[in-house]
Write a protein that holds these residues in place. Structure first.
Motif, PDB file in Angstrom:
ATOM      1  N   PHE A   1       0.851  -1.178   0.000  1.00  0.00           N
ATOM      2  CA  PHE A   1       0.000   0.000   0.000  1.00  0.00           C
ATOM      3  C   PHE A   1       0.897   1.242   0.000  1.00  0.00           C
ATOM      4  CE2 PHE A   1      -2.573  -3.202   2.325  1.00  0.00           C
ATOM      5  CZ  PHE A   1      -3.675  -3.234   1.487  1.00  0.00           C
ATOM      6  N   GLY A   2       0.429   2.297  -0.666  1.00  0.00           N
ATOM      7  CA  GLY A   2       1.194   3.540  -0.701  1.00  0.00           C
ATOM      8  C   GLY A   2       0.426   4.634  -1.386  1.00  0.00           C
ATOM      9  N   ARG A   3       1.049   5.812  -1.455  1.00  0.00           N
ATOM     10  CA  ARG A   3       0.374   6.991  -2.002  1.00  0.00           C
ATOM     11  C   ARG A   3      -0.090   6.782  -3.436  1.00  0.00           C
ATOM     12  NH1 ARG A   3       4.147  10.858  -1.058  1.00  0.00           N
ATOM     13  NH2 ARG A   3       5.025  10.756  -3.142  1.00  0.00           N
ATOM     14  N   GLU A   4       0.732   6.134  -4.244  1.00  0.00           N
ATOM     15  CA  GLU A   4       0.405   5.967  -5.655  1.00  0.00           C
ATOM     16  C   GLU A   4       0.172   4.503  -6.014  1.00  0.00           C
ATOM     17  OE1 GLU A   4       3.556   7.845  -7.791  1.00  0.00           O
ATOM     18  OE2 GLU A   4       3.052   9.858  -7.074  1.00  0.00           O
ATOM     19  N   ARG A   5      -0.243   3.717  -5.035  1.00  0.00           N
ATOM     20  CA  ARG A   5      -0.429   2.294  -5.269  1.00  0.00           C
ATOM     21  C   ARG A   5      -1.896   1.911  -5.151  1.00  0.00           C
ATOM     22  NH1 ARG A   5       4.336  -0.399  -5.383  1.00  0.00           N
ATOM     23  NH2 ARG A   5       6.169   0.665  -4.544  1.00  0.00           N
ATOM     24  N   GLU A   6      -2.243   0.826  -5.801  1.00  0.00           N
ATOM     25  CA  GLU A   6      -3.581   0.257  -5.705  1.00  0.00           C
ATOM     26  C   GLU A   6      -3.517  -1.049  -4.902  1.00  0.00           C
ATOM     27  OE1 GLU A   6      -6.310   1.637  -6.666  1.00  0.00           O
ATOM     28  OE2 GLU A   6      -5.396   3.343  -7.697  1.00  0.00           O
ATOM     29  N   PRO A   7      -4.539  -1.345  -4.120  1.00  0.00           N
ATOM     30  CA  PRO A   7      -5.765  -0.559  -3.946  1.00  0.00           C
ATOM     31  C   PRO A   7      -5.532   0.682  -3.094  1.00  0.00           C
ATOM     32  CG  PRO A   7      -5.775  -2.446  -2.477  1.00  0.00           C
ATOM     33  CD  PRO A   7      -4.570  -2.611  -3.351  1.00  0.00           C
ATOM     34  N   ALA A   8      -6.265   1.726  -3.412  1.00  0.00           N
ATOM     35  CA  ALA A   8      -6.130   2.977  -2.683  1.00  0.00           C
ATOM     36  C   ALA A   8      -6.708   2.828  -1.280  1.00  0.00           C
ATOM     37  CB  ALA A   8      -6.854   4.095  -3.435  1.00  0.00           C
ATOM     38  N   THR A   9      -6.017   3.378  -0.300  1.00  0.00           N
ATOM     39  CA  THR A   9      -6.468   3.342   1.082  1.00  0.00           C
ATOM     40  C   THR A   9      -5.771   4.434   1.865  1.00  0.00           C
ATOM     41  OG1 THR A   9      -6.784   1.887   2.988  1.00  0.00           O
ATOM     42  CG2 THR A   9      -4.674   1.724   1.853  1.00  0.00           C
ATOM     43  N   THR A  10      -6.111   4.596   3.119  1.00  0.00           N
ATOM     44  CA  THR A  10      -5.464   5.590   3.975  1.00  0.00           C
ATOM     45  C   THR A  10      -4.287   4.940   4.696  1.00  0.00           C
ATOM     46  OG1 THR A  10      -6.797   5.075   5.934  1.00  0.00           O
ATOM     47  CG2 THR A  10      -7.708   6.690   4.365  1.00  0.00           C
ATOM     48  N   PRO A  11      -3.343   5.757   5.183  1.00  0.00           N
ATOM     49  CA  PRO A  11      -2.237   5.177   5.951  1.00  0.00           C
ATOM     50  C   PRO A  11      -2.727   4.390   7.165  1.00  0.00           C
ATOM     51  CG  PRO A  11      -1.739   7.455   5.361  1.00  0.00           C
ATOM     52  CD  PRO A  11      -3.167   7.214   4.990  1.00  0.00           C
ATOM     53  N   GLY A  12      -3.767   4.894   7.840  1.00  0.00           N
ATOM     54  CA  GLY A  12      -4.277   4.202   9.012  1.00  0.00           C
ATOM     55  C   GLY A  12      -4.793   2.813   8.694  1.00  0.00           C
ATOM     56  N   GLU A  13      -5.549   2.678   7.616  1.00  0.00           N
ATOM     57  CA  GLU A  13      -6.068   1.369   7.218  1.00  0.00           C
ATOM     58  C   GLU A  13      -4.934   0.438   6.805  1.00  0.00           C
ATOM     59  OE1 GLU A  13     -10.466   2.639   5.477  1.00  0.00           O
ATOM     60  OE2 GLU A  13      -8.721   2.643   4.141  1.00  0.00           O
ATOM     61  N   ALA A  14      -3.953   0.970   6.063  1.00  0.00           N
ATOM     62  CA  ALA A  14      -2.837   0.154   5.603  1.00  0.00           C
ATOM     63  C   ALA A  14      -2.011  -0.370   6.773  1.00  0.00           C
ATOM     64  CB  ALA A  14      -1.952   0.959   4.655  1.00  0.00           C
ATOM     65  N   VAL A  15      -1.714   0.498   7.741  1.00  0.00           N
ATOM     66  CA  VAL A  15      -0.938   0.078   8.912  1.00  0.00           C
ATOM     67  C   VAL A  15      -1.711  -0.959   9.716  1.00  0.00           C
ATOM     68  CG1 VAL A  15       0.032   0.835  11.116  1.00  0.00           C
ATOM     69  CG2 VAL A  15       0.417   2.199   9.056  1.00  0.00           C
ATOM     70  N   ALA A  16      -3.006  -0.729   9.911  1.00  0.00           N
ATOM     71  CA  ALA A  16      -3.822  -1.690  10.644  1.00  0.00           C
ATOM     72  C   ALA A  16      -3.807  -3.054   9.962  1.00  0.00           C
ATOM     73  CB  ALA A  16      -5.256  -1.175  10.768  1.00  0.00           C
ATOM     74  N   ALA A  17      -3.886  -3.064   8.623  1.00  0.00           N
ATOM     75  CA  ALA A  17      -3.845  -4.326   7.882  1.00  0.00           C
ATOM     76  C   ALA A  17      -2.507  -5.025   8.078  1.00  0.00           C
ATOM     77  CB  ALA A  17      -4.099  -4.072   6.403  1.00  0.00           C
ATOM     78  N   SER A  18      -1.417  -4.262   8.016  1.00  0.00           N
ATOM     79  CA  SER A  18      -0.088  -4.844   8.154  1.00  0.00           C
ATOM     80  C   SER A  18       0.152  -5.394   9.546  1.00  0.00           C
ATOM     81  CB  SER A  18       0.980  -3.793   7.814  1.00  0.00           C
ATOM     82  OG  SER A  18       2.263  -4.382   7.739  1.00  0.00           O
ATOM     83  N   CYS A  19      -0.541  -4.829  10.552  1.00  0.00           N
ATOM     84  CA  CYS A  19      -0.383  -5.265  11.944  1.00  0.00           C
ATOM     85  C   CYS A  19      -1.370  -6.361  12.347  1.00  0.00           C
ATOM     86  CB  CYS A  19      -0.573  -4.073  12.885  1.00  0.00           C
ATOM     87  SG  CYS A  19       0.756  -2.854  12.863  1.00  0.00           S
ATOM     88  N   ALA A  20      -2.279  -6.749  11.460  1.00  0.00           N
ATOM     89  CA  ALA A  20      -3.370  -7.656  11.826  1.00  0.00           C
ATOM     90  C   ALA A  20      -2.872  -9.092  11.933  1.00  0.00           C
ATOM     91  CB  ALA A  20      -4.501  -7.550  10.811  1.00  0.00           C
ATOM     92  N   ILE A  21      -2.293  -9.424  13.079  1.00  0.00           N
ATOM     93  CA  ILE A  21      -1.760 -10.757  13.334  1.00  0.00           C
ATOM     94  C   ILE A  21      -2.893 -11.776  13.266  1.00  0.00           C
ATOM     95  CG2 ILE A  21      -0.542 -12.208  14.997  1.00  0.00           C
ATOM     96  CD1 ILE A  21       0.423  -9.532  16.289  1.00  0.00           C
ATOM     97  N   PRO A  22      -2.780 -12.794  12.404  1.00  0.00           N
ATOM     98  CA  PRO A  22      -3.836 -13.808  12.320  1.00  0.00           C
ATOM     99  C   PRO A  22      -4.074 -14.472  13.672  1.00  0.00           C
ATOM    100  CG  PRO A  22      -2.333 -14.013  10.475  1.00  0.00           C
ATOM    101  CD  PRO A  22      -1.721 -13.024  11.419  1.00  0.00           C
ATOM    102  N   ALA A  23      -5.319 -14.766  13.965  1.00  0.00           N
ATOM    103  CA  ALA A  23      -5.762 -15.396  15.207  1.00  0.00           C
ATOM    104  C   ALA A  23      -5.733 -14.438  16.387  1.00  0.00           C
ATOM    105  CB  ALA A  23      -4.952 -16.651  15.528  1.00  0.00           C
ATOM    106  N   PHE A  24      -5.264 -13.212  16.169  1.00  0.00           N
ATOM    107  CA  PHE A  24      -5.248 -12.214  17.242  1.00  0.00           C
ATOM    108  C   PHE A  24      -6.107 -11.019  16.854  1.00  0.00           C
ATOM    109  CE2 PHE A  24      -3.452  -8.819  19.849  1.00  0.00           C
ATOM    110  CZ  PHE A  24      -3.395  -9.432  21.096  1.00  0.00           C
ATOM    111  N   TYR A  25      -5.800 -10.409  15.707  1.00  0.00           N
ATOM    112  CA  TYR A  25      -6.591  -9.300  15.183  1.00  0.00           C
ATOM    113  C   TYR A  25      -7.487  -9.771  14.047  1.00  0.00           C
ATOM    114  CZ  TYR A  25      -3.784  -5.751  17.629  1.00  0.00           C
ATOM    115  OH  TYR A  25      -3.169  -4.975  18.576  1.00  0.00           O
ATOM    116  N   GLU A  26      -8.605  -9.105  13.897  1.00  0.00           N
ATOM    117  CA  GLU A  26      -9.469  -9.358  12.745  1.00  0.00           C
ATOM    118  C   GLU A  26      -8.790  -8.861  11.478  1.00  0.00           C
ATOM    119  OE1 GLU A  26     -12.980  -7.177  13.554  1.00  0.00           O
ATOM    120  OE2 GLU A  26     -13.726  -8.567  15.093  1.00  0.00           O
ATOM    121  N   PRO A  27      -8.973  -9.544  10.326  1.00  0.00           N
ATOM    122  CA  PRO A  27      -8.468  -9.005   9.061  1.00  0.00           C
ATOM    123  C   PRO A  27      -9.081  -7.633   8.782  1.00  0.00           C
ATOM    124  CG  PRO A  27      -9.147 -11.285   8.809  1.00  0.00           C
ATOM    125  CD  PRO A  27      -9.641 -10.857  10.152  1.00  0.00           C
TER     126      PRO A  27
END
Length: 298
Positions: free
Chosen positions: A141-167
């Motif tokens: 994820f990034g400023r000029e990358r797809e799919p478009a998203t916000t930094p907050g959503e991208a960081v949350a996705a990257s931190c979403a440890i399986p079995a601990f955080y929801e995808p």
């Protein structure tokens, strides 16, 4: 990672926000976003240690419970099943079979939105790595990358440890921890034409710690696997002409961090140990001018 950044700035004169590229994976995505937004490392350290909320901009007045939850990703989680995975192909196969986790990542995304904003930083190229929950495919994820998203959503996705955080759902698909592919993902910096890459990788280590119980043995196996992946990525970058400085835990760092990566009583010890070991590494390296630097945090 915070201690290492402090040492790099004070001992080597390297300001992380001056890097041309910042690549973040898992907890490194949170650190990378803060770096790209020029949040001082002293403020990160204070917040991680629970000393103050006001150290980060615009956080005063927000719900204290919410912000305490947001601190969770600052201590990298155990990774659940990924500790036991022996190859990336298995990771891809098993990703969609992993439990979805019970904790929402809302507090993580809100923390990033409050500190960084809803727009991608323009000072440097910030990339956040996650994995598609259904296929296991790596996504940037990034400023000029797809799919478009916000930094907050991208960081949350990257931190979403399986079995601990929801995808995290972005553009109709669900994403989880980018560390499932690699804790470092250094190969993604190869096209950037960098002279120097600084890799902060607390999840690998060349230090060997014997003994301990099952948790310690699993942690050691995970670190060795991460170190093997990192070594292959470093070789590829060096083959392309880039100098690579790898900063990973030494014996003292491992002792300070402990085997429970979700422990919330160790941030100050871990930061101090990371700073000290980085200072030792810099003394061995000697002063070197860093040009066209990429920073990878994982």
């Amino acid at each position: 990672m915070i201690g290492a950044l402090e040492a790099l700035e004070e001992r080597a004169g390297f300001r992380a926000p001056d890097a041309g590229c910042v690549l973040g994976t898992s907890v490194g995505a949170l650190i990378g976003a803060m770096v790209a937004a020029e949040i001082p490392t002293a403020a990160m350290a204070a917040y991680a240690s629970g000393e103050t909320v006001g150290a980060l901009p615009d956080l005063d007045g927000h719900d204290a419970t919410e912000l305490r939850l947001a601190r969770l990703p600052l201590a990298v989680g155990p990774g659940s099943l990924r500790m036991m995975l022996a190859a990336r192909s298995r990771t891809t196969f098993l990703t969609g079979l992993m439990p979805r986790g019970v904790l929402a990542t809302d507090a993580i995304s809100r923390l990033v939105e409050l500190a960084v904003g809803s727009e991608w930083p323009e000072r440097c190229a910030l990339s956040i790595v996650a994995c598609d929950y259904a296929s296991g495919a790596r996504v940037q994820f990034g400023r000029e990358r797809e799919p478009a998203t916000t930094p907050g959503e991208a960081v949350a996705a990257s931190c979403a440890i399986p079995a601990f955080y929801e995808p995290v759902r972005i553009a109709g698909r669900r994403y989880v921890d980018g560390g499932l592919h690699s804790h470092s993902n250094l190969d993604l910096l190869a096209p950037c034409g960098l002279d120097t890459v600084i890799a902060l990788n607390p999840m690998s280590s060349g230090a060997w710690v014997g003994g301990g119980g099952l948790r310690e043995r699993i942690a050691g196996a995970r670190r060795r696997r991460s170190a093997a992946l990192l070594a292959a990525e470093v070789r590829a970058l060096r083959a392309g002409g880039a100098s690579v400085l790898v900063l990973e835990p030494a014996f003292a760092d491992l002792a300070a961090m402990g085997s429970n990566m979700m422990a919330r009583d160790r941030p100050q010890q871990a930061i101090a140990a990371g700073r000290a070991s980085t200072e030792r590494a810099l003394r061995r390296l000697g002063r070197k001018r860093l040009r066209r630097v990429g920073l990878a945090a994982g």
